[in-house]
Design an enzyme around this catalytic site. Structure first.
Site, PDB file in Angstrom:
ATOM      1  CE1 TYR A  76      -3.024  -3.036   0.387  1.00 19.76           C
ATOM      2  CE2 TYR A  76      -3.545  -2.332   2.610  1.00 19.76           C
ATOM      3  CZ  TYR A  76      -3.723  -3.201   1.557  1.00 19.76           C
ATOM      4  OH  TYR A  76      -4.619  -4.242   1.685  1.00 19.76           O
ATOM      5  CG  HIS A  88      -1.031  -8.450   0.370  1.00 17.59           C
ATOM      6  ND1 HIS A  88      -0.628  -7.135   0.353  1.00 17.59           N
ATOM      7  CD2 HIS A  88      -2.361  -8.414   0.131  1.00 17.59           C
ATOM      8  CE1 HIS A  88      -1.672  -6.356   0.120  1.00 17.59           C
ATOM      9  NE2 HIS A  88      -2.726  -7.112  -0.029  1.00 17.59           N
TER      10      HIS A  88
END
Length: 273
Positions: free
Chosen positions: A47, A105
């Site tokens: 991110y 992830h």
């Protein structure tokens, strides 16, 4: 705020997601969320906002023990040395000595999954994360982690909202007391304009988006992490906690099409495997 208990963690069931909130624009948004009462913050190295999240946490003055912080290692960094480096960088950016939950992830086609799991378990043993988990694993990969390797994961994070069915995954996780963390709980904004959810919202004096969140939190063992950049939306999501759906509402939402997946990058696993 309701919580779930898993692997020694107490996780608020309504968290705060930070995907697509890069750089400095993220800091005031997270500061606002913390001020309003959010205590579960979800970020990831991909991110590119861990530094901003860390700055917001520092500015809040909230005790570390009162917060649940999740971050994740990117699928391109799933070699043991790279995982260790990634967590080190994440901790430095976040300005903390440990995270509460460290997650894979996305799976990678060329990962050595037992070696990956062994590495993140070592990080847990070293106190750099309190617990470990996975995101975006299909059932086949999840069973390898849980059954073949015998890993104690704290959560599985997947896309889940009123337009995507996760019944088989939920049944598997519930049988093992593993919470499901729902990302994209508003179907990337689509829930907010859905006419069916809107009609249910009118009945409860709520918005369609609030109904979508209430539907997720109505289900045992489900955690939701909506993203909300505007303070008004952050408040509205918190206000969804007051909604109590009835059997008619549940049946109406159950009848919605459940085959709409909105997060499906080229490196995603085969979902039906």
């Amino acid at each position: 705020m309701d919580t779930v208990q898993t692997q020694g963690l107490t996780i608020p069931r309504l968290g705060f997601g930070t995907f697509r909130m890069p750089g400095n624009e993220c800091q005031p948004v997270v500061e606002s969320a913390l001020e309003l009462g959010y205590r579960h913050i979800d970020t990831a190295e991909m991110y590119q906002n861990e530094g901003a999240v860390g700055a917001a946490i520092a500015a809040s003055g909230i005790a570390r023990s009162a917060l649940h912080i999740t971050t994740k290692v990117w699928h391109e960094h799933l070699a043991p040395d790279a995982i260790r480096r990634s967590l080190g960088v994440s901790l430095e950016k976040l300005g903390v000595d440990f995270v509460d939950l460290y997650m894979i992830h996305w799976p990678s086609t060329n990962m050595d999954l037992p070696a990956v799991i062994e590495t993140i378990q070592q990080l847990q043993e070293e106190g750099l994360t309190r617990a470990i988990g996975v995101c975006n694993f299909n059932m086949q990969l999840l069973k390898i982690v849980v059954e073949d390797i015998g890993t104690s994961i704290a959560c599985h994070q997947v896309e889940y909202h009123p337009f995507l069915e996760q019944d088989a995954m939920l049944a598997y996780l519930r049988a093992r007391d593993i919470p499901l963390v729902a990302y994209a709980p508003l179907a990337q904004g689509r829930a907010a304009t859905d006419p069916v959810l809107s009609r249910i919202g009118v009945k409860h004096g709520a918005t369609a988006a609030q109904v979508a969140i209430a539907w997720l939190l109505d289900q045992p063992g489900v955690v939701a992490i909506p993203k909300a950049q505007r303070r008004e939306s952050q408040l509205a999501n918190l206000d969804a906690l007051r909604i109590r759906l009835d059997d008619s509402d549940r049946a109406t939402i159950a009848a919605l099409p459940k085959n709409q997946r909105f997060v499906n990058p080229p490196f995603a696993p085969q979902w039906d495997a």
